[in-house]
Scaffold this motif. Structure first.
Motif, mmCIF file in Angstrom:
data_model
loop_
_atom_site.group_PDB
_atom_site.id
_atom_site.type_symbol
_atom_site.label_atom_id
_atom_site.label_comp_id
_atom_site.label_asym_id
_atom_site.label_seq_id
_atom_site.Cartn_x
_atom_site.Cartn_y
_atom_site.Cartn_z
ATOM 1 N N ASN A 2 70.481 -6.229 36.730
ATOM 2 C CA ASN A 2 69.231 -5.401 37.382
ATOM 3 C C ASN A 2 68.141 -6.351 37.222
ATOM 4 N N PRO A 3 67.630 -6.870 38.322
ATOM 5 C CA PRO A 3 66.665 -7.643 38.311
ATOM 6 C C PRO A 3 65.085 -7.417 37.508
ATOM 7 N N LEU A 4 65.101 -5.823 37.630
ATOM 8 C CA LEU A 4 63.712 -5.216 37.020
ATOM 9 C C LEU A 4 63.772 -5.639 35.510
ATOM 10 N N LEU A 5 65.099 -5.922 34.716
ATOM 11 C CA LEU A 5 65.141 -6.133 33.449
ATOM 12 C C LEU A 5 64.113 -7.471 32.943
ATOM 13 N N ALA A 6 64.242 -8.292 34.046
ATOM 14 C CA ALA A 6 63.264 -9.639 33.807
ATOM 15 C C ALA A 6 61.902 -9.163 33.582
ATOM 16 N N LYS A 7 61.325 -8.004 33.980
ATOM 17 C CA LYS A 7 59.789 -7.663 33.654
ATOM 18 C C LYS A 7 59.593 -7.196 32.424
ATOM 19 N N LEU A 8 60.629 -6.995 31.509
ATOM 20 C CA LEU A 8 60.173 -6.323 30.340
ATOM 21 C C LEU A 8 59.544 -7.301 29.363
ATOM 22 N N GLN A 9 58.549 -6.983 28.629
ATOM 23 C CA GLN A 9 58.099 -7.948 27.773
ATOM 24 C C GLN A 9 58.479 -7.455 26.281
ATOM 25 N N PRO A 10 58.669 -8.560 25.523
ATOM 26 C CA PRO A 10 59.065 -8.374 24.140
ATOM 27 C C PRO A 10 58.601 -7.170 23.331
ATOM 28 N N TYR A 11 59.311 -6.567 22.584
ATOM 29 C CA TYR A 11 58.947 -5.401 21.568
ATOM 30 C C TYR A 11 57.685 -5.881 20.819
ATOM 31 N N PRO A 12 56.451 -5.088 20.319
ATOM 32 C CA PRO A 12 55.852 -5.534 19.313
ATOM 33 C C PRO A 12 56.086 -6.233 18.157
ATOM 34 N N PHE A 13 57.342 -5.756 17.716
ATOM 35 C CA PHE A 13 57.855 -5.897 16.444
ATOM 36 C C PHE A 13 58.775 -7.411 16.660
ATOM 37 N N GLU A 14 59.421 -7.719 17.768
ATOM 38 C CA GLU A 14 59.736 -8.919 18.042
ATOM 39 C C GLU A 14 58.630 -9.919 18.014
ATOM 40 N N ARG A 15 57.556 -9.540 18.545
ATOM 41 C CA ARG A 15 56.503 -10.621 18.702
ATOM 42 C C ARG A 15 56.228 -10.811 17.272
ATOM 43 N N LEU A 16 56.144 -9.737 16.560
ATOM 44 C CA LEU A 16 55.713 -10.022 14.894
ATOM 45 C C LEU A 16 56.370 -10.926 14.277
ATOM 46 N N ARG A 17 57.713 -10.850 14.499
ATOM 47 C CA ARG A 17 58.718 -11.643 13.764
ATOM 48 C C ARG A 17 58.299 -12.999 14.402
ATOM 49 N N LYS A 18 58.241 -13.506 15.212
ATOM 50 C CA LYS A 18 57.775 -14.773 15.970
ATOM 51 C C LYS A 18 56.568 -15.256 15.290
ATOM 52 N N LEU A 19 55.775 -14.275 15.186
ATOM 53 C CA LEU A 19 54.210 -14.703 14.569
ATOM 54 C C LEU A 19 54.499 -15.095 13.139
ATOM 55 N N PHE A 20 55.369 -14.640 12.331
ATOM 56 C CA PHE A 20 55.753 -14.787 10.836
ATOM 57 C C PHE A 20 56.570 -15.802 10.678
ATOM 58 N N ALA A 21 57.349 -16.321 11.869
ATOM 59 C CA ALA A 21 58.254 -17.315 11.598
ATOM 60 C C ALA A 21 57.835 -18.702 10.993
ATOM 61 N N GLY A 22 58.426 -19.097 9.858
ATOM 62 C CA GLY A 22 57.981 -20.381 9.099
ATOM 63 C C GLY A 22 57.243 -19.935 8.152
ATOM 64 N N VAL A 23 56.699 -18.919 8.037
ATOM 65 C CA VAL A 23 55.680 -18.341 6.880
ATOM 66 C C VAL A 23 56.734 -17.915 5.743
ATOM 67 N N THR A 24 56.217 -18.590 4.596
ATOM 68 C CA THR A 24 56.823 -18.061 3.167
ATOM 69 C C THR A 24 55.730 -17.135 2.478
#
Length: 403
Positions: A2-24
């Motif tokens: 379904n091409p509409l799947l490409a319009k979905l943005q990452p969920y906030p908690f996925e973005r949070l995991r990326k934000l914290f990546a590499g942080v100890t």
């Protein structure tokens, strides 16, 4: 695909995991998360027992519409809570949590077959299911900001008439996530008039209705309609759930209620969608909707928690007690120049406290992201843990100011 799947943005908690990546995070502090709005209070024993007792019905397929006892549990609660009369046969349906229902309702309501894409209107900031369900229905989403200058009320007057004319569905979240704002009767009157004029459906997300901090409980959509003489609930569907009210997010249980014609179409969709509520979950749900004592106790725990935490944070942040819900929607101090993501990352690194950047919960409109410069704190853990998190946040902010 379904091409509409490409319009979905990452969920906030996925973005949070990326934000914290590499942080100890600082190992001197035990981790405390205020990031996810997942209730942590104990599930009442009587609900657990009802779930166990309901396992005897596993040999039968459940009906998508639910049995009459289940639907009467919903209508009985609506009568007691809001004083509204709803027909158990035609105006309510069980759902497997509000997330599933919000998505499915959008697919039921939206008609993308016209010459231009239909519009779905969402508050901004918002619960991301509103956006995802809209995009996968083939509609265009229009975000309407809620800002502190209006006590986080959504500015419906800012929507152009040309947008209203294309609108098929509007999401209302009251009490709001993440702001905690409750929509008053005058705002409901305005939306009903617009719905009558343009024919769109109102989806009223009311999952936080039972967590409030003042004597008067939040106004609900069906209640507002009844007060305004709209007892057929034309073009209105409310959605609610047991997750926050009864501390059973894992039960995945809620219901929808409202316009009988929409409920009829929604049932047809759900019959094909395969969204029946199992008998054990139904049994636990009947028990939960029928009891208010545990809800009063749950609300008292939140009130005590917010009474302890809010004054501490008010001294160092732009924050105040919300109307309802279990979030604090806090402005980061001026020293951070509105960078909520940098604030959250540094707080996690230095004090091992997780908060959710407000910009992750909103979209940019007119060059401004209404979540930028704020963080959402979910006070879902115990009072001691939430108070400890608040102490660390105060220290974090004050140490920054001194450096």
């Amino acid at each position: 695909m379904n091409p509409l799947l490409a319009k979905l943005q990452p969920y906030p908690f996925e973005r949070l995991r990326k934000l914290f990546a590499g942080v100890t995070p600082n190992a001197d502090f035990k981790p405390i998360s205020l990031g996810i709005g997942e209730p942590k209070h104990p599930t009442p024993a009587f609900i657990r027992q009802a779930l166990t007792d309901g396992l005897a019905g596993l040999e039968a397929y459940p009906a998508t519409a639910g049995d009459i006892k289940l639907r009467e549990a919903f209508t009985g609660w609506l009568q007691r809570r809001y004083g509204v009369a709803v027909d158990a046969a035609t105006q309510v349906l069980p759902v497997n949590g509000s997330r599933e229902a919000l998505f499915a309702l959008t697919q039921t309501v939206v008609d993308p077959s016209g010459p231009v894409p239909p519009v779905v209107i969402s508050p901004d900031p918002f619960y991301q299911i509103y956006e995802g369900s809209t995009l996968l229905a083939g509609a265009e989403i229009v975000y309407v900001p809620s800002v502190p200058e209006r006590n986080f009320a959504v500015d419906w007057d800012s929507v152009p008439e040309a947008v209203w004319a294309r609108t098929q569905l509007i999401f209302v979240c009251s009490p709001g996530n993440p702001t905690g704002a409750v929509m008053p009767l005058d705002e409901w009157r305005k939306l009903f008039a617009l719905s009558d004029r343009y024919g769109f459906v109102i989806a009223s997300d009311e999952c936080y209705s039972e967590i409030y901090f003042r004597d008067e409980p939040p106004l609900g959509g069906l209640e507002a309609a009844t007060q305004l003489g709209r007892t057929d609930f034309k073009n209105l569907v409310m959605l609610t759930s047991l997750s926050k009210r009864s501390n059973v997010p894992g039960l995945r249980s809620g219901f929808v209620a409202g316009d009988a014609e929409i409920i009829k179409a929604f049932l047809l969709y759900r019959t094909y969608h395969g969204s029946a509520m199992g008998g054990a979950v139904a049994a636990a749900s009947i028990a939960a909707w029928g009891d208010e004592a545990h809800v009063v106790e749950n609300r008292a725990m939140y009130r005590a928690k917010f009474a302890a935490v809010t004054p501490m944070l008010e001294a160092v942040m732009d924050v105040r007690l919300p109307d309802a819900a279990f979030y604090l929607w806090a402005g980061v101090p001026a020293a951070w120049n509105g960078d909520d993501q940098a604030f959250a990352r540094a707080l996690y690194a230095q004090y091992n406290v997780t908060v959710l950047p407000g910009s992750f919960l909103a979209r940019e409109v007119g060059g401004t992201n209404p979540g930028r410069g704020r963080v959402r704190m979910a006070l879902v853990a115990g009072t001691d843990e939430c108070t400890e998190a608040a102490r660390r946040i105060v220290d974090f902010i004050q140490n920054r100011a001194l450096s």
